[in-house]
Design an enzyme around this catalytic site. Structure first.
Site, PDB file in Angstrom:
ATOM      1  N   TYR A  63      -1.884  10.357  10.048  1.00  0.00           N
ATOM      2  CA  TYR A  63      -1.988   9.027  10.655  1.00  0.00           C
ATOM      3  C   TYR A  63      -0.631   8.331  10.603  1.00  0.00           C
ATOM      4  CZ  TYR A  63      -3.566   4.308  11.639  1.00  0.00           C
ATOM      5  OH  TYR A  63      -3.730   3.065  12.186  1.00  0.00           O
ATOM      6  N   HIS A  93     -10.491 -14.916  -4.471  1.00  0.00           N
ATOM      7  CA  HIS A  93     -11.925 -15.204  -4.369  1.00  0.00           C
ATOM      8  C   HIS A  93     -12.332 -15.098  -2.896  1.00  0.00           C
ATOM      9  CE1 HIS A  93     -12.604 -17.420  -8.441  1.00  0.00           C
ATOM     10  NE2 HIS A  93     -11.598 -16.586  -8.546  1.00  0.00           N
ATOM     11  N   HIS A 151     -17.717 -12.898 -10.367  1.00  0.00           N
ATOM     12  CA  HIS A 151     -16.379 -13.459 -10.273  1.00  0.00           C
ATOM     13  C   HIS A 151     -15.772 -13.162  -8.884  1.00  0.00           C
ATOM     14  CE1 HIS A 151     -12.356 -14.189 -12.584  1.00  0.00           C
ATOM     15  NE2 HIS A 151     -12.269 -14.571 -11.346  1.00  0.00           N
ATOM     16  N   ASP A 161     -11.115   4.867   5.398  1.00  0.00           N
ATOM     17  CA  ASP A 161      -9.685   5.034   5.676  1.00  0.00           C
ATOM     18  C   ASP A 161      -8.810   4.627   4.484  1.00  0.00           C
ATOM     19  OD1 ASP A 161      -9.767   6.129   8.229  1.00  0.00           O
ATOM     20  OD2 ASP A 161      -9.782   4.191   9.243  1.00  0.00           O
ATOM     21  N   HIS A 202      -5.449 -10.566  -6.860  1.00  0.00           N
ATOM     22  CA  HIS A 202      -6.773 -11.109  -7.185  1.00  0.00           C
ATOM     23  C   HIS A 202      -7.028 -12.304  -6.286  1.00  0.00           C
ATOM     24  CE1 HIS A 202     -10.194 -12.849  -9.086  1.00  0.00           C
ATOM     25  NE2 HIS A 202      -9.535 -13.859  -9.607  1.00  0.00           N
TER      26      HIS A 202
END
Lengths: 239, 239, 239, 239
Positions: free
Chosen positions: D236, D96, D178, D119, D94
């Site tokens: 890939y 910001h 948020h 991708d 998480h």
């Protein structure tokens, strides 16, 4: 010859990447020795981090190479035109710095919207008119016969005369579809003003996105900030 | 085999992060030895700072691995299609650089709005049409049978043919919903052009936000800047 | 005298370039010793990387220089006005940071649009009204007689009183056509809040471009985030 | 206990500033040992460059501290809710980060506009609904009784269920007002996906400014790019 000025001009050129104003070799700084009638300028196409004082090109005011094995910047004639028109100039810088050039491409000046600009520029940084085909010349012109670079200087001078703006009050300009020129009493102050112009262009872009109809800042605040740094009664710094 | 070219291609790949063009491993540079009929290209999914000349993949013009233990970039077939269509190419670069990709996602070319672009690109950097489902193929295609990467090259070539644009005059393109390819006479000039494209995309974005209806720059100025660097009478640099 | 505070103020000033808040010398931090009635502040026009604790200017609350050979920042009187109006302040910072200044130039506050701002500011960061000509004074005013810097502080205080906002709940402001001030219980928290303000201005600019009519965030979320960090029951960090 | 996982989680946390995803301490990474039923997560409010593996907080799946002297991140309960709902997750991050948060503040998902996103994300990265006052709880809640952090996890899970989106196909989300959460099979792939999300948000912002009505990319191209990296026939990299 001109050892001190070559050092200063070299060092001022090397500050262009330090302040994020250039990619590759896209910027040049010059300085002038008015007594000797000689200009020192960045050589054309040379990398900043390989640049030494002895690489600087020295030319007379007609653009003749006086010293040095390197060709001067292809923008030489623009610098010369400005020095000739404006005796108060001691240094000039040209770049394609990103934010100022974005305004130049849009054909818009950088309006005075806040004290950041007002501390160094006493009003809007204008954008020239488009150049005329005759001023641009032919793509087949060789360097010596090309009118383009000198006319770029002339259109800058014309812009200031038309607006009644003094180059010592607004030390910079945008050339239409091209990019910024800035100047000062020496090469270092020219670079300083180029940095401020880039910063002001950044801020003005975003302010104008938030408020497209934003008018210029109030006259009293513009005068106060410019003159507390540059007026007869200046009180900024340790002077 | 091809030791010199592997060194050049490796070094050119390592310049991608230096110029801020890539995140993770999202970019690849190739070079070609036309006499030997071999292409050297970045290996797939390898980090730039761990990359050495001996890691480079060497393939023939049909894409067969000739040397090296690493698989070539998954974009190999796009590079090959461009080299085959355009004999003047010596190096190709593909990235997802942020500003150019923003235009590609919008399906818009990067218009010639100023001299920064005109110094390297003789006009707009075009954006291809969307690819057709048949050209994209099935998501279940194995690498060997996938038409997608080769068709990406073909749609680039088609775009230039349709517009009558020459790849040596406009050394780059945007692939619709994807990102930029750039090229040059060698891997280094390809990277150089990719950097210029990113810079031009930055400036054009902001100019277009300021003036959404902005027309392309005047033809005379475009010609002057491109040709004073790349024409028969070029006079930029120390040549 | 005040050796510890001079060290803190010097170090806090040096954090301004580290966090990208300043160009050249365009920012200043101060701290106050309320018992002694003395303020320590950056000297005017001195570079951050040459700055030492002993260069800090010490003034009394009327602005008289008490110690040090350097002149205090030209913004000294603004700092003093805020310390006098708000006894909870221990440190103040002023910069021309790019994103916050873009809002100040547009005459708009930084609205509370997300939890990043809510963690440190309990609502919108307001923008002052334009200053009146009388408050700006004459460009010929000498430093001692200029009302401008003190009135800048007064208009900040007036803004908070008019809105009923508490400076400990919203530790920052934008001065119209000028730039941001932030504060805290000490110089370090003032710098911290200045960094948050810049970050919030960045995010708000882009959110507002995506959704020009975006309303402020919901009250419950604003309260939750501000108070879990700053309320009586705060539980963020290792306290 | 869990020495290896604590090293990985510590190192993954330290990559957040390296990739420019965080300011101060605003981001946290966790990893889970499903056999032991324990989660390792960044401690609350600790600086990245002072962080060591032994500082990591270890909690059981009810959030009880099992080891370590540091309090876990205040977002702990959000991480736990996601691990419990989705057994395929091995790591969560998480932040910001600036561009993704700008979309979250605008209440908009990050649409799939190009192959950069395709991708790694098989479609739009959705934005949750606003949280309800009952889910946010009271600003006076102590940590132990606050419903907010767990409900943040629940609203993420609800969003994916409502849209019929699988977390392994779209490994990230925006929480309304948020910021972003991203995840993967381990902490490192979670950070990788967070970097891609930030990059995609940057590009999408600018594409949408150029073309406000831009539709999502074509389905065939989205499938092709996601599946050539993540499908049964992926080709890939050096696998």
């Amino acid at each position: 010859m001109l050892e001190k000025l070559k050092e200063i001009v070299c060092e001022a050129n090397r500050q262009l990447p330090k302040y994020g104003l250039v990619t590759f070799t896209w910027g040049n700084v010059s300085g002038i020795d008015r007594e000797k009638g000689l200009m020192v300028i960045k050589p054309s196409g040379v990398e900043y981090d390989e640049m030494k004082p002895e690489n600087m090109a020295v030319v007379d005011l007609l653009g003749n190479r006086v010293e040095g094995i390197y060709k001067p910047s292809s923008d030489m004639a623009t610098h010369l035109a400005l020095y000739q028109a404006w005796p108060e100039l001691g240094g000039i810088v040209h770049t394609h710095s990103r934010w100022a050039t974005s305004f130049a491409q849009a054909g818009r000046g950088i309006p005075a919207l806040g004290t950041t600009q007002a501390d160094y520029f006493h009003g809007e940084i204008p954008c020239t008119r488009p150049m005329r085909p005759k001023e641009i010349g032919s793509p087949d012109d060789a360097a010596a016969e090309s009118p383009y670079e000198r006319e770029t200087g002339n259109v800058i001078v014309e812009t200031f005369r038309r607006l009644g703006t003094l180059p010592e009050e607004v030390p910079g300009v945008l050339v239409y579809s091209h990019g910024p020129f800035a100047w000062g009493t020496d090469p270092w102050s020219a670079v300083h003003n180029a940095v401020v112009m880039e910063e002001a262009a950044f801020m003005d872009f975003h302010s104008l996105m938030l408020e497209p109809q934003l008018p210029p800042m109030q006259r009293e605040l513009l005068d106060k900030h410019f003159l507390r740094k540059h007026g007869a009664h200046a009180y900024y710094g340790q002077k």
